[in-house]
Design an enzyme around this catalytic site. Structure first.
Site, short mmCIF file in Angstrom:
data_model
loop_
_atom_site.label_atom_id
_atom_site.label_comp_id
_atom_site.label_asym_id
_atom_site.label_seq_id
_atom_site.Cartn_x
_atom_site.Cartn_y
_atom_site.Cartn_z
N LYS A 114 51.93 12.68 70.55
CA LYS A 114 51.78 14.08 70.21
C LYS A 114 51.32 14.19 68.76
O LYS A 114 52.01 13.73 67.84
CB LYS A 114 53.10 14.83 70.39
CG LYS A 114 53.00 16.31 69.96
CD LYS A 114 54.34 16.99 69.95
CE LYS A 114 54.23 18.35 69.26
NZ LYS A 114 55.53 19.03 69.11
N GLY A 120 60.78 26.53 65.97
CA GLY A 120 62.19 26.79 65.74
C GLY A 120 62.58 28.25 65.64
O GLY A 120 63.75 28.56 65.37
N ALA A 125 56.66 25.07 71.04
CA ALA A 125 57.22 25.75 69.85
C ALA A 125 57.43 27.23 70.10
O ALA A 125 56.56 27.92 70.63
CB ALA A 125 56.35 25.56 68.62
N GLY A 126 58.61 27.70 69.71
CA GLY A 126 58.92 29.13 69.75
C GLY A 126 59.70 29.59 70.95
O GLY A 126 60.14 30.75 71.00
N ASN A 175 62.71 22.09 71.98
CA ASN A 175 63.80 21.30 71.42
C ASN A 175 64.92 22.21 70.91
O ASN A 175 66.05 22.19 71.40
CB ASN A 175 63.26 20.40 70.30
CG ASN A 175 64.31 19.49 69.70
OD1 ASN A 175 64.05 18.80 68.73
ND2 ASN A 175 65.52 19.44 70.24
N THR A 176 64.59 23.04 69.92
CA THR A 176 65.61 23.85 69.26
C THR A 176 66.35 24.76 70.23
O THR A 176 67.56 24.97 70.10
CB THR A 176 64.97 24.70 68.15
OG1 THR A 176 64.21 23.85 67.28
CG2 THR A 176 66.03 25.41 67.32
#
Length: 259
Positions: free
Chosen positions: A99, A160, A186-187, A208-209
Site C-alpha cells: 500500500k 482517523g 480512511a474516514g 483501522n481506527t
C-alpha cells in the site's frame, strides 16, 4: 455469492474488508478484533510496527501464512521515503503487494498527489503491485490506474476522522471509470459508513481506527464484517428507484371496498 470474490493483482480473497493493525491496546486485542472482522488482508505501517518477526512482533499473533500482509508507507512525506520504505519491506519479507501512502500535510494527513504518482511509477517499474491511497478526485484516481496501480484507494474522509463518506458522487464516479478495484480507505467511522461505500460500488473497504478506537473493538470488527457483506449484497441486488411521491406497497386491485 461464492463466485463474488475480490481479486487484486490476480490474488483471490473472499473478504472485502481490509483492516489495519495499529492503535490497539496490545497485540492480543488486535488479534481478536482482526479474527472477528473476517479480514484476509491486513495492513502494517512499517515505520510503526515491526514486521521482521522479532519477539513481540505482530507476526507472532497473526500468522503470515494465514493472512496476506500489506506493508504500507504510512508516515512517509516524499516519494523517495515511500519507495525506500517499501523496498525494505520486500527485502525483509518478500512482500511485493504494498500500500502506497505519501502524506502531504501533517495536520490534515491528506495525500500528496504529485509525490504519490511519482512513487507509484517507480514502484511499478520496480516490480511492485501497488495499491495507492489517494484523494477522492476521479482524475487522480484514473492517473494512478494508468500508472499501473493494481488498486486505487480514495479516502472517504480524513484519516482517523470517522466522518464517513463526504463525497459519494466522487466515489461513485471513480468506481464507474475504473478498470481496477476501488477500495475506500480512511474516514470510515461505523458500520453504516462501510455499507454505504459498498453500496456505491466499491470493491472493498480498508479501515483501522473505527475498530481499534471503538468501545468494544471486537464487537465493532464483527459489525464491520457484516456491514461490508450487506452493502455488497445491496449493490449487487440493485436498489429500487427513488421517487418524490409515495407508492403504495399493496395494489388496489382486488381490495374489499365498503358500500
Amino acid at each position: 455469492m461464492s463466485n463474488d470474490d475480490l481479486i487484486i493483482a490476480g490474488r483471490r480473497f473472499t473478504s472485502r474488508l481490509l483492516v489495519g493493525t495499529g492503535k490497539y491496546k496490545d497485540f492480543s486485542q488486535a488479534q481478536a478484533a482482526i479474527v472477528a472482522s473476517g479480514a484476509e488482508i491486513i495492513t502494517v505501517a512499517l515505520r510503526r510496527v515491526s514486521l521482521a518477526g522479532d519477539k513481540g512482533s505482530i507476526q507472532d499473533v497473526l500468522d503470515p501464512e494465514h493472512y496476506t500482509y500489506l506493508p504500507n508507507s504510512a508516515g512517509c512525506f516524499t516519494a523517495e521515503e515511500a519507495v525506500r520504505t517499501l523496498r525494505l519491506a520486500r527485502e525483509a519479507g518478500g512482500w511485493t503487494l504494498v500500500k502506497l501512502e505519501v502524506i502531504g500535510d501533517k495536520k490534515t494527513l491528506y495525500p500528496d498527489i504529485q509525490e504519490t504518482l511519482k512513487a507509484a511509477e517507480i514502484l511499478v517499474k520496480d516490480g511492485f503491485q501497488v495499491m495507492a491511497y489517494t484523494s477522492d478526485d476521479p482524475v487522480v484516481a484514473k492517473r494512478l490506474e494508468t500508472a499501473g496501480c493494481v488498486a486505487v484507494m480514495p479516502l472517504a474522509a480524513p484519516i482517523g476522522s470517522g466522518l464517513g463518506i463526504q463525497n459519494p458522487l466522487a466515489i461513485r464516479t471513480i468506481v464507474e471509470n475504473a478498470n481496477v478495484p476501488i477500495l475506500v480507505d480512511a474516514g470510515v467511522g461505523t458500520a453504516s459508513d462501510a455499507s454505504i461505500a459498498m453500496e456505491l460500488g466499491c470493491d472493498g473497504v480498508l479501515l483501522n481506527t473505527a475498530i481499534a478506537e471503538a468501545q468494544d473493538p471486537i464487537m465493532m470488527a464483527a459489525a464491520m464484517k457484516h456491514a461490508v457483506i450487506a452493502g455488497r449484497l445491496a449493490y449487487k441486488a440493485g436498489r429500487m428507484g427513488r421517487r418524490n411521491v409515495a407508492s403504495a406497497s399493496s395494489p388496489e386491485k382486488g381490495m374489499i371496498h365498503e358500500g
